[in-house]
Design a protein around this motif. Structure first.
Motif, PDB file in Angstrom:
ATOM      1  N   ARG A   1       0.863  -1.199   0.000  1.00  0.00           N
ATOM      2  CA  ARG A   1       0.000   0.000   0.000  1.00  0.00           C
ATOM      3  C   ARG A   1       0.890   1.237   0.000  1.00  0.00           C
ATOM      4  NH1 ARG A   1      -5.622  -1.073   3.292  1.00  0.00           N
ATOM      5  NH2 ARG A   1      -5.933  -3.138   2.404  1.00  0.00           N
ATOM      6  N   PRO A   2       0.637   2.181  -0.892  1.00  0.00           N
ATOM      7  CA  PRO A   2       1.537   3.335  -0.979  1.00  0.00           C
ATOM      8  C   PRO A   2       1.532   4.177   0.305  1.00  0.00           C
ATOM      9  CG  PRO A   2      -0.328   3.560  -2.502  1.00  0.00           C
ATOM     10  CD  PRO A   2      -0.464   2.231  -1.859  1.00  0.00           C
ATOM     11  N   VAL A   3       2.723   4.452   0.822  1.00  0.00           N
ATOM     12  CA  VAL A   3       2.873   5.289   2.020  1.00  0.00           C
ATOM     13  C   VAL A   3       4.119   6.164   1.851  1.00  0.00           C
ATOM     14  CG1 VAL A   3       1.747   3.901   3.828  1.00  0.00           C
ATOM     15  CG2 VAL A   3       4.072   3.333   3.141  1.00  0.00           C
ATOM     16  N   ASP A   4       4.198   7.201   2.652  1.00  0.00           N
ATOM     17  CA  ASP A   4       5.394   8.050   2.614  1.00  0.00           C
ATOM     18  C   ASP A   4       6.587   7.347   3.241  1.00  0.00           C
ATOM     19  OD1 ASP A   4       4.221  10.375   1.395  1.00  0.00           O
ATOM     20  OD2 ASP A   4       3.092  10.626   3.260  1.00  0.00           O
ATOM     21  N   LEU A   5       6.332   6.497   4.252  1.00  0.00           N
ATOM     22  CA  LEU A   5       7.445   5.822   4.942  1.00  0.00           C
ATOM     23  C   LEU A   5       6.999   4.453   5.439  1.00  0.00           C
ATOM     24  CD1 LEU A   5      10.358   6.130   6.083  1.00  0.00           C
ATOM     25  CD2 LEU A   5       9.341   7.031   8.175  1.00  0.00           C
ATOM     26  N   THR A   6       7.832   3.452   5.174  1.00  0.00           N
ATOM     27  CA  THR A   6       7.604   2.107   5.728  1.00  0.00           C
ATOM     28  C   THR A   6       8.702   1.826   6.736  1.00  0.00           C
ATOM     29  OG1 THR A   6       6.705   1.323   3.626  1.00  0.00           O
ATOM     30  CG2 THR A   6       7.447  -0.366   5.177  1.00  0.00           C
ATOM     31  N   ILE A   7       8.323   1.374   7.919  1.00  0.00           N
ATOM     32  CA  ILE A   7       9.325   0.936   8.897  1.00  0.00           C
ATOM     33  C   ILE A   7       9.400  -0.579   8.783  1.00  0.00           C
ATOM     34  CG2 ILE A   7      10.009   0.925  11.334  1.00  0.00           C
ATOM     35  CD1 ILE A   7       9.730   3.787  10.411  1.00  0.00           C
ATOM     36  N   ALA A   8      10.550  -1.087   8.352  1.00  0.00           N
ATOM     37  CA  ALA A   8      10.729  -2.539   8.194  1.00  0.00           C
ATOM     38  C   ALA A   8      11.359  -3.075   9.476  1.00  0.00           C
ATOM     39  CB  ALA A   8      11.600  -2.837   6.978  1.00  0.00           C
ATOM     40  N   ALA A   9      10.526  -3.551  10.395  1.00  0.00           N
ATOM     41  CA  ALA A   9      11.012  -3.932  11.733  1.00  0.00           C
ATOM     42  C   ALA A   9      10.557  -5.330  12.131  1.00  0.00           C
ATOM     43  CB  ALA A   9      10.553  -2.904  12.760  1.00  0.00           C
ATOM     44  N   ILE A  10      10.370  -6.206  11.130  1.00  0.00           N
ATOM     45  CA  ILE A  10      10.128  -7.621  11.440  1.00  0.00           C
ATOM     46  C   ILE A  10      11.483  -8.228  11.771  1.00  0.00           C
ATOM     47  CG2 ILE A  10       9.486  -9.848  10.378  1.00  0.00           C
ATOM     48  CD1 ILE A  10       7.334  -8.285   8.807  1.00  0.00           C
ATOM     49  N   VAL A  11      11.518  -9.201  12.672  1.00  0.00           N
ATOM     50  CA  VAL A  11      12.789  -9.832  13.001  1.00  0.00           C
ATOM     51  C   VAL A  11      13.029 -11.034  12.073  1.00  0.00           C
ATOM     52  CG1 VAL A  11      11.794 -11.276  14.859  1.00  0.00           C
ATOM     53  CG2 VAL A  11      14.226 -10.755  14.881  1.00  0.00           C
ATOM     54  N   GLY A  12      14.251 -11.144  11.576  1.00  0.00           N
ATOM     55  CA  GLY A  12      14.647 -12.312  10.799  1.00  0.00           C
ATOM     56  C   GLY A  12      14.312 -12.215   9.329  1.00  0.00           C
ATOM     57  N   CYS A  13      14.667 -13.291   8.617  1.00  0.00           N
ATOM     58  CA  CYS A  13      14.452 -13.323   7.166  1.00  0.00           C
ATOM     59  C   CYS A  13      12.965 -13.332   6.828  1.00  0.00           C
ATOM     60  CB  CYS A  13      15.175 -14.540   6.590  1.00  0.00           C
ATOM     61  SG  CYS A  13      15.418 -14.439   4.832  1.00  0.00           S
TER      62      CYS A  13
ATOM     63  N   GLY B   1      11.086 -11.113   7.398  1.00  0.00           N
ATOM     64  CA  GLY B   1      10.769  -9.746   6.977  1.00  0.00           C
ATOM     65  C   GLY B   1      11.170  -9.452   5.553  1.00  0.00           C
ATOM     66  N   LEU B   2      11.865 -10.390   4.910  1.00  0.00           N
ATOM     67  CA  LEU B   2      12.399 -10.083   3.575  1.00  0.00           C
ATOM     68  C   LEU B   2      11.309  -9.814   2.532  1.00  0.00           C
ATOM     69  CD1 LEU B   2      14.630  -9.798   1.505  1.00  0.00           C
ATOM     70  CD2 LEU B   2      14.735 -12.297   1.332  1.00  0.00           C
ATOM     71  N   ALA B   3      10.350 -10.750   2.394  1.00  0.00           N
ATOM     72  CA  ALA B   3       9.347 -10.594   1.323  1.00  0.00           C
ATOM     73  C   ALA B   3       8.524  -9.310   1.510  1.00  0.00           C
ATOM     74  CB  ALA B   3       8.449 -11.828   1.247  1.00  0.00           C
TER      75      ALA B   3
ATOM     76  N   LEU C   1      14.937   0.843   7.338  1.00  0.00           N
ATOM     77  CA  LEU C   1      15.226  -0.583   7.505  1.00  0.00           C
ATOM     78  C   LEU C   1      15.873  -0.882   8.854  1.00  0.00           C
ATOM     79  CD1 LEU C   1      15.346  -3.351   5.832  1.00  0.00           C
ATOM     80  CD2 LEU C   1      17.767  -2.814   5.568  1.00  0.00           C
ATOM     81  N   ALA C   2      15.134  -1.619   9.699  1.00  0.00           N
ATOM     82  CA  ALA C   2      15.714  -2.155  10.929  1.00  0.00           C
ATOM     83  C   ALA C   2      16.081  -3.621  10.726  1.00  0.00           C
ATOM     84  CB  ALA C   2      14.718  -2.031  12.082  1.00  0.00           C
ATOM     85  N   ASN C   3      15.313  -4.279   9.871  1.00  0.00           N
ATOM     86  CA  ASN C   3      15.389  -5.727   9.647  1.00  0.00           C
ATOM     87  C   ASN C   3      16.679  -6.119   8.900  1.00  0.00           C
ATOM     88  OD1 ASN C   3      13.337  -7.954   7.573  1.00  0.00           O
ATOM     89  ND2 ASN C   3      14.678  -8.448   9.282  1.00  0.00           N
ATOM     90  N   LYS C   4      17.790  -6.122   9.657  1.00  0.00           N
ATOM     91  CA  LYS C   4      19.096  -6.347   9.030  1.00  0.00           C
ATOM     92  C   LYS C   4      19.214  -7.723   8.387  1.00  0.00           C
ATOM     93  CE  LYS C   4      20.496  -5.718  13.241  1.00  0.00           C
ATOM     94  NZ  LYS C   4      21.313  -5.174  14.306  1.00  0.00           N
ATOM     95  N   GLU C   5      18.512  -8.733   8.976  1.00  0.00           N
ATOM     96  CA  GLU C   5      18.639 -10.097   8.427  1.00  0.00           C
ATOM     97  C   GLU C   5      18.183 -10.146   6.966  1.00  0.00           C
ATOM     98  OE1 GLU C   5      16.881  -9.317  11.167  1.00  0.00           O
ATOM     99  OE2 GLU C   5      17.559 -10.512  12.881  1.00  0.00           O
ATOM    100  N   ALA C   6      17.172  -9.317   6.626  1.00  0.00           N
ATOM    101  CA  ALA C   6      16.670  -9.306   5.249  1.00  0.00           C
ATOM    102  C   ALA C   6      17.761  -8.828   4.296  1.00  0.00           C
ATOM    103  CB  ALA C   6      15.443  -8.403   5.156  1.00  0.00           C
ATOM    104  N   LEU C   7      18.477  -7.775   4.678  1.00  0.00           N
ATOM    105  CA  LEU C   7      19.534  -7.246   3.802  1.00  0.00           C
ATOM    106  C   LEU C   7      20.733  -8.196   3.760  1.00  0.00           C
ATOM    107  CD1 LEU C   7      20.620  -5.039   1.977  1.00  0.00           C
ATOM    108  CD2 LEU C   7      21.302  -3.740   3.994  1.00  0.00           C
ATOM    109  N   VAL C   8      21.045  -8.824   4.890  1.00  0.00           N
ATOM    110  CA  VAL C   8      22.166  -9.777   4.905  1.00  0.00           C
ATOM    111  C   VAL C   8      21.862 -10.943   3.960  1.00  0.00           C
ATOM    112  CG1 VAL C   8      23.356 -11.490   6.352  1.00  0.00           C
ATOM    113  CG2 VAL C   8      22.983  -9.163   7.204  1.00  0.00           C
ATOM    114  N   SER C   9      20.629 -11.459   4.011  1.00  0.00           N
ATOM    115  CA  SER C   9      20.281 -12.619   3.177  1.00  0.00           C
ATOM    116  C   SER C   9      20.163 -12.237   1.710  1.00  0.00           C
ATOM    117  CB  SER C   9      18.947 -13.218   3.635  1.00  0.00           C
ATOM    118  OG  SER C   9      19.064 -13.688   4.939  1.00  0.00           O
ATOM    119  N   ALA C  10      19.519 -11.108   1.445  1.00  0.00           N
ATOM    120  CA  ALA C  10      19.227 -10.775   0.046  1.00  0.00           C
ATOM    121  C   ALA C  10      20.352  -9.966  -0.604  1.00  0.00           C
ATOM    122  CB  ALA C  10      17.915 -10.005  -0.037  1.00  0.00           C
ATOM    123  N   GLY C  11      21.107  -9.213   0.190  1.00  0.00           N
ATOM    124  CA  GLY C  11      22.266  -8.474  -0.320  1.00  0.00           C
ATOM    125  C   GLY C  11      21.983  -7.726  -1.602  1.00  0.00           C
ATOM    126  N   ASP C  12      22.707  -8.113  -2.659  1.00  0.00           N
ATOM    127  CA  ASP C  12      22.608  -7.398  -3.940  1.00  0.00           C
ATOM    128  C   ASP C  12      21.192  -7.453  -4.524  1.00  0.00           C
ATOM    129  OD1 ASP C  12      25.266  -6.907  -3.662  1.00  0.00           O
ATOM    130  OD2 ASP C  12      25.916  -8.506  -5.028  1.00  0.00           O
TER     131      ASP C  12
END
Ligand code: NDP
Length: 385
Positions: free
Chosen positions: A91-103, A105-107, A121-132
């Motif tokens: 849903r279109p918003v001005d800001l999304t807070i990505a704060a699910i824990v673990g992968c 949160g990736l999808a 982005l708080a959900n670091k595991e998503a960026l670690v797993s998906a990277g590029d």
């Protein structure tokens, strides 16, 4: 100030609560669209009513009846399941807070990125797993990633107005966690209750255990590599037990810029909410004379091998960071459930990385496949542990 819209993925968690605390203090400035949880249906329902959210979503569909009950008589839409979670994130918003824990949160985070919006982005595991895969989606969709993690938020601030090509070092600070001064025997006997009692930060259980093993800093090392492409050989970690300096950037002329602040996640979250401006927070001002001393130590990778494992994984490339993250999630859950000892967390991650590593994922589906396989393999290793 005009009203801005916001969705919070992981609204019932520690980062979610800190974000909603700031929104609560500035209610007239925000319109809440989606709030999500895994299964904390009662709490999610309460928050969705309080903030007048458009939609509340539980990722675990079996918790939807509870959510419906919690929302009965309100105008808030209720939904359940991973697909509904991703639809809400779209849903279109001005800001999304990505704060699910673990992968997990990736999808939904990728769904928000696909809209081309701004994602804190708080959900670091998503960026670690998906990277590029994630950074390419950000570029392709013209999305903006703002780092919530206090270290990365600090680095982001220290880079403002400077040329990243002139960076000599990016230094991530680490508190060292609750076991910083413990010996090997003490670590082997550490309990979940001791591990989640972080000396400086009040956080969710998983990240608290990650801080105790130093895997949190390992994940942050990989996160920094993707957010601030200065080269892996220019990223380093220093232990700083007071958690006053949240990270630093040294430039080629020898100048080091640091961001300091209280150990309160509302500071970096506020910097994302107000970006590119600033906003008031209720946080205590920094009392440096009261703190007295700031100290720094090199990490002890013999006692806390997680940072080495993370560095090796990102240097190895391919899907190794995704495997590292998945194995760590399985191991931390097993430790919290009392199934394995504290020091076995790093052992299990190490064993997972010593298996055949799949090639670098190219799509979100590839990442989720690698994550699923790595979880199954880590669970098998756990059985034989
Ligand atoms: P919490 O455990 O406190 O909260 C996690 C949130 O994610 C909850 O809303 C939870 O819902 C939801 N959730 C859990 N599992 C799933 C799932 N399978 N599907 C969908 N939603 C799920 O975590 P934190 O707030 O501590 O951390 C969130 C993220 O932010 C982590 O990636 C962490 O590393 C990062 N971070 C956290 C910091 C902190 O201070 N806490 C600091 C910096 C980064 P439910 O309540 O129903 O379980």
């Amino acid at each position: 100030m005009s009203v801005r819209s916001i969705s919070i993925l992981g609204a019932t968690g520690s980062v979610g609560a800190s974000t909603l605390d700031l929104i609560r203090r500035n209610r007239d400035q925000w319109r809440v669209v989606a709030l999500t949880a895994n299964c904390s249906a009662g709490e999610l329902g309460r928050l969705a009513r309080e903030f007048g959210a458009e939609i509340a979503v539980v990722s675990d569909e079996s918790c939807l009846p509870q959510l419906r009950e919690a929302l009965s008589g309100s105008a808030v839409e209720a939904a359940g399941g991973v697909a509904a979670l991703c639809e809400a994130a779209e849903r279109p918003v001005d800001l999304t807070i990505a704060a699910i824990v673990g992968c997990a949160g990736l999808a939904p985070t990728m769904a928000a990125i696909e809209t081309g919006g701004t994602i804190a982005l708080a959900n670091k595991e998503a960026l670690v797993s998906a990277g590029d895969v994630m950074t390419a989606a950000v570029a392709r969709n013209g999305a903006t990633l703002l780092p919530v993690d206090s270290e990365h938020n600090a680095i982001f601030q220290c880079l403002q107005g400077n040329d990243i090509a002139e960076v000599r070092w990016v230094t991530l600070t680490a508190s060292g966690g609750p076991f910083r001064t413990w010996n090997a025997d003490q670590l082997a006997a550490a309990t979940p209750k001791q591990a989640v009692a972080h000396p400086n930060w009040d956080m969710g259980a998983k990240i608290s255990v990650d801080s105790a093993t130093m895997m949190n800093k390992g994940l942050e090392f990989i996160e920094a590599h993707h957010l601030f492409p200065v080269g892996l050989d220019r990223l380093r970690i220093v232990v700083h037990p007071q958690s006053v300096i949240h990270s630093m950037v040294e430039y080629r002329d020898g100048s080091t810029l640091a961001q300091l602040g209280p150990s309160d996640m509302r500071v970096p979250i506020a910097s994302c909410l107000a970006w590119p401006k600033r906003m008031e927070t209720p946080c205590e001002p920094l009392d440096l004379a009261g703190i007295g001393e700031l100290s720094f130590f090199a990490p002890d990778e013999n006692l806390f091998p997680a940072t080495r494992l993370a560095r090796d994984a990102v240097n190895a490339g391919g899907a190794a960071p995704a495997v590292l993250n998945a194995a760590n999630e399985i191991a931390v859950a097993a430790f919290l459930a009392g199934k394995i000892g504290f020091t076995k967390i790093a052992v299990l991650v190490d064993q997972a990385l010593n298996q055949a590593i799949p090639p670098a994922p190219a799509t979100l589906e590839d990442v989720l496949t690698v994550d699923g396989q790595a979880r199954r393999q880590a669970s098998e290793l756990l059985e034989s542990c």
